[in-house]
Enzyme design. Structure first.
Site, PDB file in Angstrom:
ATOM      1  N   SER A  18       0.810  -1.226   0.000  1.00  0.00           N
ATOM      2  CA  SER A  18       0.000   0.000   0.000  1.00  0.00           C
ATOM      3  C   SER A  18       0.837   1.267   0.000  1.00  0.00           C
ATOM      4  O   SER A  18       0.293   2.373  -0.049  1.00  0.00           O
ATOM      5  CB  SER A  18      -0.950   0.011   1.203  1.00  0.00           C
ATOM      6  OG  SER A  18      -0.234  -0.093   2.425  1.00  0.00           O
ATOM      7  N   ASP A  40       8.993  -5.403   9.527  1.00  0.00           N
ATOM      8  CA  ASP A  40       9.602  -6.580   8.898  1.00  0.00           C
ATOM      9  C   ASP A  40      10.965  -6.919   9.491  1.00  0.00           C
ATOM     10  O   ASP A  40      11.449  -8.049   9.328  1.00  0.00           O
ATOM     11  CB  ASP A  40       9.744  -6.363   7.390  1.00  0.00           C
ATOM     12  CG  ASP A  40       8.401  -6.423   6.665  1.00  0.00           C
ATOM     13  OD1 ASP A  40       7.358  -6.506   7.349  1.00  0.00           O
ATOM     14  OD2 ASP A  40       8.389  -6.361   5.429  1.00  0.00           O
ATOM     15  N   ARG A 164       6.884  -7.930  -7.288  1.00  0.00           N
ATOM     16  CA  ARG A 164       8.141  -7.889  -6.532  1.00  0.00           C
ATOM     17  C   ARG A 164       8.933  -9.174  -6.743  1.00  0.00           C
ATOM     18  O   ARG A 164       8.376 -10.260  -6.866  1.00  0.00           O
ATOM     19  CB  ARG A 164       7.858  -7.692  -5.043  1.00  0.00           C
ATOM     20  CG  ARG A 164       7.250  -6.334  -4.724  1.00  0.00           C
ATOM     21  CD  ARG A 164       6.977  -6.190  -3.247  1.00  0.00           C
ATOM     22  NE  ARG A 164       6.478  -4.849  -2.939  1.00  0.00           N
ATOM     23  CZ  ARG A 164       6.091  -4.453  -1.727  1.00  0.00           C
ATOM     24  NH1 ARG A 164       6.147  -5.306  -0.712  1.00  0.00           N
ATOM     25  NH2 ARG A 164       5.657  -3.229  -1.540  1.00  0.00           N
ATOM     26  N   GLN A 212     -11.582   7.195  15.381  1.00  0.00           N
ATOM     27  CA  GLN A 212     -11.409   8.320  16.292  1.00  0.00           C
ATOM     28  C   GLN A 212     -11.066   7.844  17.691  1.00  0.00           C
ATOM     29  O   GLN A 212     -10.178   8.403  18.352  1.00  0.00           O
ATOM     30  CB  GLN A 212     -12.683   9.164  16.323  1.00  0.00           C
ATOM     31  CG  GLN A 212     -12.540  10.452  17.132  1.00  0.00           C
ATOM     32  CD  GLN A 212     -13.755  11.356  16.981  1.00  0.00           C
ATOM     33  OE1 GLN A 212     -14.649  11.090  16.180  1.00  0.00           O
ATOM     34  NE2 GLN A 212     -13.775  12.425  17.747  1.00  0.00           N
TER      35      GLN A 212
END
Length: 248
Positions: A18, A40, A164, A212
């Site tokens: 993302s 990671d 990737r 919130q």
């Protein structure tokens, strides 16, 4: 929100592919006193990664992360304002691909951010990761001063992840086997983040009241596939946190 400490901890989370690491590195370029940790970097050893019911290593679940080590590192940063002395990032050896943000935009933000060099604010520690805000990660989630949540849709995540070449691990190199996004990556993302979305639809509307309550800032829809817009938005979120720190 966490109490004031010797660093401002910024979490950047969201689904695989993302733009989390890309955004983290761009923000490091923009602000003067920034360092990055990647979730990671806290993977367990290759031999200790959980094996799912299909006999495949599951790198995208909570069980793959050395959670005590991650929490200890964040607590060290909060107390000392620096990375743990023995920390080494293997994740920085992984490429994030082409960054589609004009250099002029980065330079403009860098100029804006230069005013913070002369203010009494602590360093900014950015931690990016695919699993920072789930309910099972509450102890870690509560350590962040700023929680940024990125989004992308299933198709985009799948296309980017499958493009990737693979990932450097603690002991070698991992390449997703065929079907990994469909069978592992995306189902895990849905399971761990459905509670943030209406009706559990992770490609639908967010539960604004829950965000919130948890003080999670979700990227605007118009920034979802526009890293330049995402960078400007994230800059504003962090600048807001710096301004609050000054006002205390």
């Amino acid at each position: 929100m966490a109490q004031p400490t010797n660093a401002i901890l910024v979490g950047i989370s969201g689904p695989s592919s993302s733009g989390k690491t890309t955004l983290a590195r761009l923000l490091r370029d923009v602000f003067a006193d920034v360092f990055i940790l990647h979730e990671d970097d806290f993977y367990k050893t290759d031999a200790d990664i959980p094996i799912n019911h299909d006999g495949v290593a599951d790198w995208d679940c909570l069980g793959a992360i050395d959670l005590p080590a991650l929490q200890h590192a964040l607590e060290h940063i909060r107390e000392h304002g620096t990375s743990p002395p023995d920390f080494y990032s293997k994740e920085d050896r992984n490429s994030v691909g082409k960054v589609d943000v004009p250099e002029s935009e980065v330079e403009d933000l860098k100029w804006k951010a230069s005013r913070w060099m002369f203010q009494d604010v602590p360093p900014i520690a950015i931690i990016d990761g695919f699993l920072l805000y789930s309910e099972e990660m509450k102890a870690v989630r509560d350590l962040f001063d700023v929680k940024i949540f990125l989004r992308t849709d299933y198709k985009t995540a799948k296309d980017r992840r499958e493009a990737r070449s693979g990932y450097v691990t603690l002991e070698g190199f991992w390449k997703d086997p065929p079907g990994y996004v469909d069978n592992v990556v995306w189902p895990n993302y849905v399971k761990d983040h459905a509670f943030l979305f209406k009706d559990g639809n992770v490609e639908g509307e967010l539960e604004d009241d829950r965000l919130q309550d948890l003080e999670i800032r979700a990227m605007p829809v118009d920034a979802q596939e526009n890293m330049t817009a995402c960078l400007h938005w994230a800059y504003g979120v962090i600048e807001e946190a710096l301004e609050k720190r000054i006002a205390r």
